[in-house]
Design a protein around this motif. Structure first.
Motif, PDB file in Angstrom:
ATOM      1  N   ARG A  52      54.917  59.918 -15.187  1.00 27.61           N
ATOM      2  CA  ARG A  52      54.991  58.482 -15.430  1.00 27.61           C
ATOM      3  C   ARG A  52      54.711  58.206 -16.898  1.00 27.61           C
ATOM      4  N   ALA A  53      55.373  57.162 -17.410  1.00 23.33           N
ATOM      5  CA  ALA A  53      55.215  56.803 -18.814  1.00 23.33           C
ATOM      6  C   ALA A  53      53.788  56.324 -19.066  1.00 23.33           C
ATOM      7  N   PRO A  54      53.334  56.367 -20.309  1.00 27.70           N
ATOM      8  CA  PRO A  54      51.994  55.858 -20.610  1.00 27.70           C
ATOM      9  C   PRO A  54      51.865  54.409 -20.168  1.00 27.70           C
ATOM     10  N   GLY A  55      50.777  54.095 -19.483  1.00 29.96           N
ATOM     11  CA  GLY A  55      50.551  52.729 -19.036  1.00 29.96           C
ATOM     12  C   GLY A  55      51.126  52.435 -17.675  1.00 29.96           C
ATOM     13  N   GLN A  56      51.909  53.376 -17.124  1.00 29.90           N
ATOM     14  CA  GLN A  56      52.504  53.070 -15.829  1.00 29.90           C
ATOM     15  C   GLN A  56      51.596  53.594 -14.724  1.00 29.90           C
ATOM     16  N   THR A  57      50.737  52.714 -14.257  1.00 32.02           N
ATOM     17  CA  THR A  57      49.859  53.064 -13.156  1.00 32.02           C
ATOM     18  C   THR A  57      50.648  52.989 -11.854  1.00 32.02           C
ATOM     19  N   TRP A  58      50.044  53.482 -10.778  1.00 32.51           N
ATOM     20  CA  TRP A  58      50.725  53.454  -9.483  1.00 32.51           C
ATOM     21  C   TRP A  58      51.104  52.026  -9.104  1.00 32.51           C
ATOM     22  N   MET A  59      50.237  51.080  -9.398  1.00 30.39           N
ATOM     23  CA  MET A  59      50.506  49.701  -9.005  1.00 30.39           C
ATOM     24  C   MET A  59      51.481  49.010  -9.949  1.00 30.39           C
ATOM     25  N   ARG A  60      52.000  49.760 -10.915  1.00 32.67           N
ATOM     26  CA  ARG A  60      53.047  49.196 -11.769  1.00 32.67           C
ATOM     27  C   ARG A  60      54.394  49.854 -11.484  1.00 32.67           C
ATOM     28  N   LEU A  61      54.439  50.655 -10.409  1.00 29.53           N
ATOM     29  CA  LEU A  61      55.693  51.301 -10.070  1.00 29.53           C
ATOM     30  C   LEU A  61      56.612  50.316  -9.362  1.00 29.53           C
ATOM     31  N   PRO A  62      57.911  50.380  -9.648  1.00 25.83           N
ATOM     32  CA  PRO A  62      58.846  49.574  -8.855  1.00 25.83           C
ATOM     33  C   PRO A  62      58.809  50.011  -7.399  1.00 25.83           C
ATOM     34  N   LEU A  63      59.101  49.058  -6.502  1.00 28.51           N
ATOM     35  CA  LEU A  63      59.020  49.363  -5.075  1.00 28.51           C
ATOM     36  C   LEU A  63      60.021  50.430  -4.651  1.00 28.51           C
ATOM     37  N   PHE A  64      61.123  50.542  -5.389  1.00 30.08           N
ATOM     38  CA  PHE A  64      62.088  51.596  -5.095  1.00 30.08           C
ATOM     39  C   PHE A  64      61.428  52.959  -5.238  1.00 30.08           C
ATOM     40  N   LEU A  65      60.528  53.101  -6.195  1.00 31.10           N
ATOM     41  CA  LEU A  65      59.833  54.373  -6.382  1.00 31.10           C
ATOM     42  C   LEU A  65      58.846  54.624  -5.249  1.00 31.10           C
ATOM     43  N   MET A  68      65.815  58.405   6.308  1.00 29.95           N
ATOM     44  CA  MET A  68      67.084  57.706   6.175  1.00 29.95           C
ATOM     45  C   MET A  68      66.915  56.226   5.885  1.00 29.95           C
ATOM     46  N   ILE A  69      65.805  55.630   6.300  1.00 31.42           N
ATOM     47  CA  ILE A  69      65.684  54.176   6.148  1.00 31.42           C
ATOM     48  C   ILE A  69      64.790  53.755   4.991  1.00 31.42           C
ATOM     49  N   LEU A  70      63.771  54.555   4.684  1.00 30.66           N
ATOM     50  CA  LEU A  70      62.825  54.133   3.642  1.00 30.66           C
ATOM     51  C   LEU A  70      63.483  53.880   2.281  1.00 30.66           C
ATOM     52  N   PRO A  71      64.360  54.785   1.818  1.00 29.55           N
ATOM     53  CA  PRO A  71      64.989  54.490   0.532  1.00 29.55           C
ATOM     54  C   PRO A  71      65.771  53.182   0.567  1.00 29.55           C
ATOM     55  N   GLY A  72      66.411  52.920   1.714  1.00 29.77           N
ATOM     56  CA  GLY A  72      67.151  51.666   1.849  1.00 29.77           C
ATOM     57  C   GLY A  72      66.230  50.474   1.736  1.00 29.77           C
ATOM     58  N   MET A  73      65.043  50.602   2.313  1.00 31.04           N
ATOM     59  CA  MET A  73      64.069  49.519   2.192  1.00 31.04           C
ATOM     60  C   MET A  73      63.670  49.340   0.730  1.00 31.04           C
ATOM     61  N   GLY A  74      63.590  50.445   0.021  1.00 29.66           N
ATOM     62  CA  GLY A  74      63.263  50.353  -1.400  1.00 29.66           C
ATOM     63  C   GLY A  74      64.346  49.612  -2.167  1.00 29.66           C
ATOM     64  N   VAL A  75      65.591  49.903  -1.826  1.00 28.69           N
ATOM     65  CA  VAL A  75      66.705  49.205  -2.483  1.00 28.69           C
ATOM     66  C   VAL A  75      66.601  47.709  -2.223  1.00 28.69           C
ATOM     67  N   VAL A  76      66.375  47.360  -0.954  1.00 29.67           N
ATOM     68  CA  VAL A  76      66.288  45.938  -0.599  1.00 29.67           C
ATOM     69  C   VAL A  76      65.131  45.283  -1.345  1.00 29.67           C
ATOM     70  N   SER A  77      64.033  46.020  -1.503  1.00 28.02           N
ATOM     71  CA  SER A  77      62.879  45.470  -2.222  1.00 28.02           C
ATOM     72  C   SER A  77      63.175  45.217  -3.682  1.00 28.02           C
ATOM     73  N   GLU A  78      64.204  45.867  -4.224  1.00 26.24           N
ATOM     74  CA  GLU A  78      64.592  45.596  -5.616  1.00 26.24           C
ATOM     75  C   GLU A  78      65.593  44.450  -5.689  1.00 26.24           C
TER      76      GLU A  78
END
Lengths: 543, 97, 243
Positions: free
Chosen positions: A187-200, A261-271
């Motif tokens: 992860r880039a400097p400053g990117q904490t877990w709670m700053r990750l996009p939901l897709f990640l 099969m479904i979790l990544p799709g949920m991540g897409v929808v969350s974006e």
């Protein structure tokens, strides 16, 4: 050709950085590997679709008049194997995930680029074995390979098909491994877990399942192969073995597999939902952690596939209760997506149409899962079309729609081009309508008692079956359209620019298509992952 | 990731312990401990495994993430074994009517 | 398949590369080493689940067919099994010592330790092959030629209470015996290949105190395979030895 389009082609990016077939086949650039996967899984999607076509054609009439019963068995087996292992499991992670995970963490590539390329070749090798099995006459065991039929009595090419799945499984494991290490350590400097996009978050949870579950499928396949080839009777009742043990081992993976099969799709929808509502996701922490909860809980429920197989009543009760619990994190997501849209400024762009379709159809599929988790109800509808409708609502109405939505959302970033918006929305609507016409009648059919995997049925079921087949033809049109207009956009599409949707996320801060190393300099993350309150409006205006 | 270099002395001590435990488990198998033979053998094996993991595989000196991964792996193996045995051990406990 | 393959392309003394062993997508050698270590541990997790499936099957059947499993197990040579366990434990020691040698930059010691590890591994495999051959001679390989009763050897039959147990269930035990030791041996063979590659790289001077991650990671793999055997030995050989 406009000068803007010319500017896209001449500006250095990952697509024109190097030329020649070798530069693609030996690439270690995660973005190119994503494209290689995109081409391959599209190919397998249409192969799986061919088998679905055969099924729906046969089921137009009550009599088994289009093909032999054994042939029909091969049709639904191959449809299942191809769609599950060679399309759905890799789909979003191997294409969108491969492309976006490094970019979203601000990295230049995944942790192990060569392993990423190996993963694609393993996928192809597995696919080759599968195609070989098909060419030699196919497999008729059902994609679930239950013993003792698959281990002892089947005369079809079980080992070749199983080997194909085994190899593709390693492809899946390597992808998951790459994602976990990348997200933990790059992860880039400053990117904490709670700053990750939901897709990640979604892809991370998916990767955990791939790592922990797939190996058990692998050993299960090995056991079946050993029994078939070397007569090591591991599940053989004649030796005191238990065929239900196979089911335990098989479903230990294959249930969590549906969450792959479904979790990544949920991540897409969350974006997509926050972007096209111009509003930050409601309850970010809940959406993020619910992905992990699904990944963990998903491993505790596999026995719900075995309620009538002979497992103990006590175990069945435990699995039933746990299956109810696993629905909760999914429901949390649906509530949060809805709350995100509430009082947002919604625009109905193509990705949004797919995302909304996802929410409705996934919810229906998920709720019908609760019917199946109920012991008494399951005795009635197990192995009927109710089950088939349930999982197609989730897998096609959910996962495939999310995949299409993600493809349309990130297409400008991947290719630098915009597709025709009207065509995009048209295809999405056609898919939505075709899907419902195909699969809703199947809920009714199942409830009325039509068994699955039968090539003939009582005449009173014909009307619903004809409706279903008609829907399938509409669905086919819906899937062919994007193939056409997306490819068309590669040559004739408008220049997308870096951020046509006005979306948040590190990937949208780069040019489209990105340069090979993604970022000129490693970004430093100082802000929360979503700030739609302060984002400029979308720059793209549909023509 | 640790730069820590484990002294060779530790390796040798662990090696001796592993050899002794191997002899112990072999001997214990020849003694009638009733229902405890199995658990004793498994306990000794777990002890050996722990020594290998902590010292030969450096987990004692490793990052928290490594610890989490190792524990998670065994936890998931535990899920596989426990929930499956949950079926087998109750096959005759609550019967279908 | 090894986590370390991708690290192999940049030996420490690469003249043309300006980073040496550092790959371009990592920010530092520290990050690279950390990432590849995590990668190897994640891979070992998949191996734990992989072997776990076999252990599950073994557990289910040992509990339900204990007598047959015990009888079949006692046809295995316990002393050879224990001896082989010791061989593998020694190879783990030499592997750990080779990691140590790489970390302190002692190339010759590293080569010796790697060579010893490989040698001990080969000894193990050789003994395993001998044991399998014994099973072949006794008709204990599952399949159409499996025979439990030692009809032409009544003394052996009596000693092993051959008449008391279900022959099918003993065949089930041997299915697991061959599946588990076979899978283990397969992993050992892969390990030998990895060690050979390590030996070759070490010979070329690729490993220094600053860069020795492949040695560490392959060491992790080797120790894991040892741990599998640490469980296989009591589970397969020591079920019921006190009669």
């Amino acid at each position: 050709m406009s000068t803007a389009a010319q500017a896209v082609e001449t500006r250095p990016n990952y697509l024109n950085a190097t030329y020649g077939i070798k530069s693609w086949l030996l690439t270690t650039d995660h973005k190119r590997i994503a494209i290689l996967y995109l081409i391959s899984i599209t190919f397998f999607f249409f192969i799986g679709g061919f088998f679905a076509t055969m099924i729906r054609l046969e089921l137009l009439t009550p009599a088994g008049d289009l093909m032999l019963a054994d042939t029909y068995n091969k049709m639904f087996t191959e449809h299942g194997i191809i769609m599950v292992f060679f399309f759905l499991i890799p789909s979003i992670p191997a294409t969108l995930g491969n492309f976006l995970v490094p970019m979203m963490v601000g990295a230049r590539d995944l942790a192990f680029p060569k392993i990423n390329l190996l993963s694609w070749y393993l996928y192809l090798l597995g696919g080759a074995f599968e195609l070989y099995a098909i060419a030699r006459g196919g497999v008729d065991t059902g994609w679930t390979f239950y013993v003792p039929f698959s281990s002892t009595y089947a005369h079809s090419h079980v080992v070749a098909a199983a080997l194909g799945i085994f190899i593709a499984g390693f492809s899946s494991i390597l992808t998951g491994l790459n994602f976990v290490v990348t997200i933990h350590r790059m992860r880039a400097p400053g990117q904490t877990w709670m700053r990750l996009p939901l897709f990640l978050w979604s892809n991370y949870a998916t990767a955990i399942i791939q790592i922990l579950g797939t190996p058990v499928l692998a050993i299960t396949i090995v056991c079946v192969a050993l029994e078939r080839v070397l007569h090591l009777g591991i599940f053989d009742p004649k030796l005191g073995g238990d065929p239900v043990l196979f089911q335990h081992m098989f479903w230990f993976y294959s249930h969590p597999a549906v969450y792959i099969m479904i979790l990544p799709g949920m991540g897409v929808v969350s974006e997509i939902i926050p972007c096209f509502s111009r509003k930050n996701p409601f309850g970010y922490v809940f959406i993020a952690l619910s992905s992990v909860a699904i990944a963990v809980f998903g491993f505790l429920v596999w026995g719900h596939h075995m309620f009538v197989a002979g497992e103990s009543l006590y175990a069945a009760m435990m699995f039933s209760i746990l299956s109810f619990l696993v629905a909760i994190p999914s429901a949390v997501k649906v509530f949060n997506w809805t709350a995100t849209m509430y009082k947002g400024s919604v625009t109905m762009r193509t990705p949004m149409v797919y995302a909304l379709g996802f929410i409705g159809l996934f919810t229906m599929g998920g709720l019908t899962g609760l019917f199946l988790a109920t012991l008494g109800m399951d005795v009635h509808v197990h192995d009927t079309y109710f089950v088939i409708a349930h999982f197609h609502y989730i897998m096609v109405g959910g996962a495939v729609m999310a995949y299409m939505g993600g493809l349309h959302f990130w297409w400008p970033k991947i290719t630098g081009k915009m597709y025709n918006e009207l065509m995009g929305k048209l295809a999405a609507v056609i898919i939505f309508l075709g899907f419902n016409l195909t699969f809703f009648p199947q809920f009714v059919l199942g409830y009325l008692g039509m068994p699955r995997r039968y090539y003939q049925y009582p005449p009173e079921f014909q009307v619903l079956n004809v409706l279903s087949s008609a829907g399938a033809s509409i669905l086919a049109v819906g899937y062919l359209l994007p193939l056409i207009y997306l490819l068309w956009s590669l040559k004739y599409g408008k220049d997308a620019g870096p951020n046509p949707w006005g979306a948040t996320g590190l990937e949208w801060t780069t040019q489209s298509p990105p340069i090979t190393q993604n970022f000129e300099e490693t970004p430093i993350v100082t802000e929360e992952p979503y700030n739609y309150g302060r984002m400029p409006e979308a720059t793209y205006v549909a023509e | 990731m640790s730069e820590h270099i484990v002294p060779r002395r530790i390796y040798v001590l662990v090696w001796v312990a592993l050899l002794l435990l191997t002899l112990l488990t072999t001997f214990a198998a020849t003694v009638d401990l009733g229902v405890l033979n199995g658990p004793v053998a498994l306990t000794i094996a777990c002890l050996k495994m722990t020594l290998v993991i902590l010292f030969f595989m450096h987990v004692k000196y490793s990052t928290r993430l490594t610890w989490i991964i190792v524990l998670a792996a065994f936890f998931w193996l535990g899920i596989l074994l426990t929930l499956t045995m949950n079926d087998y051990l109750t096959r005759h406990f609550l019967n279908y009517p | 398949m090894s986590q370390s393959d991708n690290l192999a392309t940049m030996p420490a003394h690469a003249a043309a590369g300006n980073h040496g062993p550092l790959q371009h997508h990592f920010e530092s050698l520290e990050q690279q080493r950390d990432a590849s270590s995590v990668g190897m541990w994640v891979f070992l997790t998949t191996e734990i689940m992989f072997f776990g499936g076999l252990f599950l099957g073994y557990l289910v059947y040992r509990l339900s067919h204990f007598a047959a499993f015990a009888a079949a197990s006692s046809t295995l040579n316990m002393d050879i099994g224990a001896g082989n366990t010791i061989v593998l434990i020694c190879s783990s020691l030499t592997m750990a010592l080779s990691v140590h040698a790489a970390a302190v930059g002692k190339r010759k010691t590293l080569l010796w330790m790697l060579g010893l590890t490989m040698f001990l591994g080969l000894v193990f495999l050789g003994v395993k092959g001998y044991e399998w051959h014994e099973k072949y001679v006794e008709h204990h390989i599952p399949g159409p030629n499996f025979v439990w009763h030692e009809e032409n050897n009544p003394a052996l039959a009596a000693e092993r209470h051959a008449a008391d147990v279900n022959p099918g269930e003993t065949e089930l035990f041997f299915s697991f015996y061959f599946a588990m030791t076979g899978m283990h041996a397969f992993h050992m063979v892969i390990g030998e290949g990895l060690l050979a590659w390590l030996f070759f790289k070490a010979w070329k001077g690729a490993f220094t105190p600053a860069y020795n991650t492949p040695v560490e990671n392959i060491g992790l793999y080797w120790h894991f395979v040892d741990i599998v055997w640490i469980f296989l030995f009591p589970l397969l050989y020591l079920i019921d030895r006190h009669h």
